[in-house]
Design a protein around this motif. Structure first.
Motif, short mmCIF file in Angstrom:
data_model
loop_
_atom_site.label_atom_id
_atom_site.label_comp_id
_atom_site.label_asym_id
_atom_site.label_seq_id
_atom_site.Cartn_x
_atom_site.Cartn_y
_atom_site.Cartn_z
N LYS A 180 -8.51 13.13 -6.69
CA LYS A 180 -7.79 14.06 -7.56
C LYS A 180 -6.53 13.36 -8.10
CE LYS A 180 -9.37 18.08 -4.92
NZ LYS A 180 -9.00 19.11 -3.94
N PRO A 181 -6.00 13.81 -9.22
CA PRO A 181 -4.76 13.22 -9.76
C PRO A 181 -3.62 13.34 -8.76
CG PRO A 181 -5.79 14.65 -11.39
CD PRO A 181 -6.52 14.90 -10.10
N CYS A 182 -2.83 12.29 -8.63
CA CYS A 182 -1.71 12.28 -7.68
C CYS A 182 -0.85 11.06 -7.94
CB CYS A 182 -2.20 12.29 -6.24
SG CYS A 182 -3.17 10.83 -5.79
N VAL A 183 0.22 10.95 -7.17
CA VAL A 183 1.08 9.76 -7.20
C VAL A 183 1.14 9.20 -5.79
CG1 VAL A 183 3.31 8.81 -7.83
CG2 VAL A 183 2.45 10.81 -9.04
N LEU A 184 0.86 7.91 -5.66
CA LEU A 184 0.89 7.23 -4.36
C LEU A 184 1.93 6.12 -4.37
CD1 LEU A 184 -2.88 6.58 -3.48
CD2 LEU A 184 -1.45 8.47 -2.74
N MET A 185 2.57 5.93 -3.23
CA MET A 185 3.46 4.80 -3.03
C MET A 185 3.15 4.19 -1.68
SD MET A 185 7.55 4.72 -3.70
CE MET A 185 7.95 5.76 -2.31
N LEU A 186 3.06 2.87 -1.64
CA LEU A 186 2.65 2.18 -0.41
C LEU A 186 3.64 1.07 -0.08
CD1 LEU A 186 -0.20 2.34 -2.45
CD2 LEU A 186 -1.08 2.45 -0.11
N GLU A 187 3.93 0.94 1.20
CA GLU A 187 4.78 -0.14 1.67
C GLU A 187 4.10 -0.80 2.87
OE1 GLU A 187 9.37 -1.09 3.08
OE2 GLU A 187 8.67 0.99 2.93
N ARG A 188 3.89 -2.10 2.77
CA ARG A 188 3.23 -2.84 3.84
C ARG A 188 4.25 -3.27 4.89
NH1 ARG A 188 -1.12 -6.93 0.95
NH2 ARG A 188 -2.98 -5.68 1.37
N LYS A 189 3.97 -2.87 6.13
CA LYS A 189 4.74 -3.33 7.26
C LYS A 189 3.88 -4.31 8.06
CE LYS A 189 8.15 -0.25 6.71
NZ LYS A 189 9.58 -0.58 6.51
N GLN A 190 4.48 -4.96 9.04
CA GLN A 190 3.74 -5.95 9.82
C GLN A 190 2.55 -5.33 10.56
OE1 GLN A 190 6.20 -8.19 12.48
NE2 GLN A 190 4.56 -9.54 13.15
N ASP A 191 2.74 -4.11 11.08
CA ASP A 191 1.69 -3.49 11.88
C ASP A 191 1.18 -2.17 11.31
OD1 ASP A 191 4.02 -2.12 12.24
OD2 ASP A 191 3.77 -1.83 14.40
N ALA A 192 1.60 -1.86 10.07
CA ALA A 192 1.24 -0.55 9.52
C ALA A 192 1.32 -0.55 8.00
CB ALA A 192 2.14 0.53 10.10
N LEU A 193 0.79 0.50 7.42
CA LEU A 193 0.91 0.77 5.99
C LEU A 193 1.55 2.16 5.86
CD1 LEU A 193 0.18 -0.18 3.09
CD2 LEU A 193 -1.91 1.17 3.32
N VAL A 194 2.70 2.22 5.21
CA VAL A 194 3.38 3.50 5.01
C VAL A 194 2.93 4.07 3.66
CG1 VAL A 194 5.58 4.69 4.80
CG2 VAL A 194 5.34 2.77 6.39
N LEU A 195 2.33 5.24 3.71
CA LEU A 195 1.79 5.89 2.52
C LEU A 195 2.59 7.14 2.20
CD1 LEU A 195 -0.50 6.41 0.40
CD2 LEU A 195 -1.72 7.62 2.22
N SER A 196 3.09 7.21 0.96
CA SER A 196 3.76 8.42 0.48
C SER A 196 2.96 8.95 -0.69
CB SER A 196 5.19 8.11 0.03
OG SER A 196 5.95 7.56 1.09
#
Length: 718
Positions: free
Chosen positions: A649-665
């Protein structure tokens, strides 16, 4: 004068002065409580019941703490005429906004404050007292009325009340009776700040009349507005609305804060004081709302509502800082928090106000904001002949400040069809005058996502026959601005304006990698970047750019009719992208670089900092080091970022790569969805997720109700 207590012995009560006893008894019966007595030089007593004593003392002290300026008083006394009017006021003026006639009541108040303040050279000056009464009588006898209801019900009573308290022991019954007629126009009604204004007038009028029950009712009515409002008032994202769903931080919202603090001060340590959770709410409004729109001692133009007046951004900043100083003395357990706000560059981060289609990105050395509008949110208003050119002020106006001076008093010189950040049809007709109820765009996909540090604002623009998909990716110290699908059948050309500000120093332009100083660029296909006033404008794909630095004429009268039509001139810097007539699916890309230098621009041009996708279906930005990415999905689809990310579905995503994780907003700019399915390449641990054929599938539950449009954040462990 010291008033000694009166003690009555049994013998006195039985044998002497029965008349006095009866009078004292009547006093107690009338007031229902013991009396606090003040005696003037004229011997007139001012008594307040014991439950109102502290309240009355707080009110007197509040006004006597006003700043003293004897030079101003000398000027007022000099211009006061024999009949009690001021030569500097045109009493026939009927302008609706900033009605200057009520300055008379303000002047009387100023005289009264200085007359009663021991630090003033006019303290208890009999000549000043005489002139206060003369000026007060002039107003009471004439009862000047404006064409704006606000002045009669709110403005005049608000200005008149301090004088009535300070001069109470010198007022005649006739003066009091006439004043009460004016004060009685205020009733507890309406909502939001209008209700606070009216209730505050009722609160003080009730004190003046010693009506304890009415004081209690008014205090409760004021505190009832310290809540998340369904209509106008403070919203769930801590923005402020008035006149419908319209951002009013710097207009009604700032007055709301000032008046709440004033009332907090008035009733503090009295039976009518603010409840603890109401004080907490007021604190939250400052820390999660108001403090976001003041930077470098300047109040954000985008947050100011219709009040685009001369020096207004500095004045609003001073008003907010005064509120913070007051809160330091009242809410003493949070002094440090208010100190941090007073240093207006302390707050760093990114915030999307989802109830107001408003986004802020701030660092210590720059401030950036985007003001949008939609079918949900009103973009701006023109009321009382203010903001009369502001038809496009909610259409994605994007303002970048590195020192606070770029937009200071620029409004008389703005081309209002070329506001920074906007994409607008350049027709030749005059701009319509809008009202507070009628300015919304047809966009439904308008909003943003943020993680507290960085963010993305998006506006699927649809207004007056022009469509455009616009987004702003705010990543650390840069802002990537994208537009696609720019389409209209209008015979007039369409322009995206990058900036329009005062010219400060020279302009550097890199054309085909050759740097030169210039004041104008015609049509060119080879512009790499522009540098002006510490801001760099980088064009990743060498766009057709138009630059002008002209001396322009302007007048404040074209912005608000309260000003005289005086012609001014200034040097204005204007940078635009032209899309031609009847564009079909046109697009643009540019990057804002705050605090840039020539060397930095040369380096960024050679080493592009981002990978950009800019189409009708999708706009995305990924940092070259792969640590950050943002995607606007205008429809369900697949992005190639991080090996493949798809949504249903339409949306806005933001991703930040960490050493042990992926932060998804993630957020839903439509405010209509309940959940979104996201597929990521790779194996991530998340409750309820599934893994199959090298992909992790998540079902994201989106905020609902008053939180719809708010960002949801998830930490996905590898």
């Amino acid at each position: 004068m010291t008033i000694k207590p009166i003690y009555l012995t049994r013998r006195i009560m039985i044998n002497k002065n029965k008349v006095i006893i009866k009078l004292l008894g009547l006093c107690v019966m009338f007031l229902g409580l013991s009396c606090n007595t003040f005696v003037s030089d004229k011997g007139i007593n001012v008594r307040y019941p014991s439950d109102l004593e502290e309240f009355h003392k707080n009110v007197i002290n509040y006004y006597l703490n006003y700043e003293i300026n004897d030079d101003v008083i000398n000027l007022l006394l000099e211009n006061l005429q024999e009949d009690g009017s001021w030569s500097t006021i045109d009493y026939s003026n009927k302008v609706r906004g900033g009605w200057p006639v009520k300055n008379h009541v303000q002047h009387v108040q100023s005289l009264a404050i200085h007359y009663k303040n021991k630090t003033s050279s006019f303290y208890k000056d009999k000549d000043v007292s005489h002139k206060i009464h003369k000026a007060l009588n002039y107003w009471l006898d004439n009862d000047f009325l404006s064409t704006n209801w606000h002045d009669q019900h709110i403005g005049v009573p608000e200005l008149l009340l301090p004088t009535l308290f300070l001069m109470e022991n010198e007022l005649s019954k006739q003066q009091q009776d006439k004043a009460i007629v004016l004060l009685n126009r205020a009733k507890i009604k309406m909502s939001g700040q209008n209700k606070v204004w009216l209730s505050t007038n009722v609160l003080l009028r009730s004190l003046l009349l010693r009506k304890q029950d009415s004081v209690s009712i008014a205090s409760k009515a004021i505190q009832d507005e310290l809540k998340i409002a369904n209509g106008v008032g403070v919203k769930s994202d801590w923005s402020y609305h008035e006149h419908g769903a319209q951002l009013q931080f710097g207009n009604y919202g700032l007055s709301y804060l000032e008046d709440m603090i004033k009332c907090y001060t008035f009733v503090n340590n009295t039976p009518f004081q603010f409840e603890d959770h109401k004080i907490e709410f007021l604190r939250e409004y400052i820390l999660k709302g108001q403090q976001w729109v003041i930077w470098n001692n300047t109040y954000d133009v985008n947050a100011s509502g219709r009040q685009l007046f001369e020096n207004e951004q500095e004045k609003k900043a001073v008003r907010l800082k005064r509120c913070l100083e007051q809160m330091k003395t009242l809410d003493t357990t949070h002094t440090k928090a208010y100190e941090d706000v007073l240093n207006t560059k302390t707050l760093l981060g990114n915030k999307h106000f989802w109830k107001s289609d408003f986004h802020v990105h701030r660092r210590q050395d720059f401030y950036f904001s985007v003001k949008m509008s939609s079918k949900r949110v009103v973009g701006t208003e023109s009321v009382n002949q203010e903001n009369i050119q502001g038809y496009y002020m909610g259409d994605g106006v994007a303002l970048l400040s590195t020192h606070g001076e770029a937009y200071r008093n620029v409004f008389p010189f703005w081309d209002w069809k070329k506001l920074p950040g906007t994409t607008i049809i350049q027709d030749t007709s005059a701009l319509p005058i809008i009202k507070f109820s009628g300015f919304k765009t047809n966009g439904t996909f308008v909003g943003g996502v943020c993680d507290g540090k960085n963010g993305i604002a998006v506006m699927n623009y649809n207004r007056d026959g022009l469509a455009a998909k616009k987004s702003w990716f705010m990543i650390n110290d840069k802002v990537v601005c994208l537009g696609s699908g720019i389409t209209t059948n209008s015979a007039f050309p369409v322009t995206t304006t990058i900036n329009q500000s005062f010219l400060k120093g020279s302009v550097l332009v890199s054309e085909n990698n050759s740097v030169k100083k210039t004041s104008r660029i015609g049509a060119s296909q080879e512009i790499n970047w522009v540098l002006h006033d510490q801001i760099g404008y980088l064009f990743p794909n060498q766009r057709q750019v138009k630059l002008s630095t002209q001396i322009l004429e302007g007048s404040w009268n074209n912005v608000a009719k309260r000003y005289r039509p005086v012609i001014l001139t200034e040097n204005i810097f204007k940078l635009c992208l032209e899309h031609g007539k009847q564009p079909k699916n046109e697009k643009y890309e540019y990057i804002l670089i705050p605090n840039a230098s020539e060397d930095a621009m040369i380096h960024l041009n050679k080493n592009k900092p981002f990978k950009i996708v800019n189409s009708e279906a999708q706009q995305s930005v990924e940092s070259n080091d792969g640590t950050w990415a943002g995607i606007v999905f205008y429809s369900e689809g697949l992005s190639e970022i991080y090996g493949g990310i798809s949504v249903n579905k339409p949306c806005v995503l933001m991703l930040e790569r960490k050493q042990d994780a992926l932060v998804l907003s993630v957020s839903d700019p439509s405010h209509k969805l309940t959940e979104i399915e996201v597929n990521l390449k790779g194996h991530y641990a998340f409750e309820g997720s599934t893994y199959s054929k090298g992909q992790t599938q998540l079902t994201i539950q989106l905020p609902q109700g008053d939180q719809a449009g708010k960002s949801a954040q998830y930490r996905l462990s590898k």
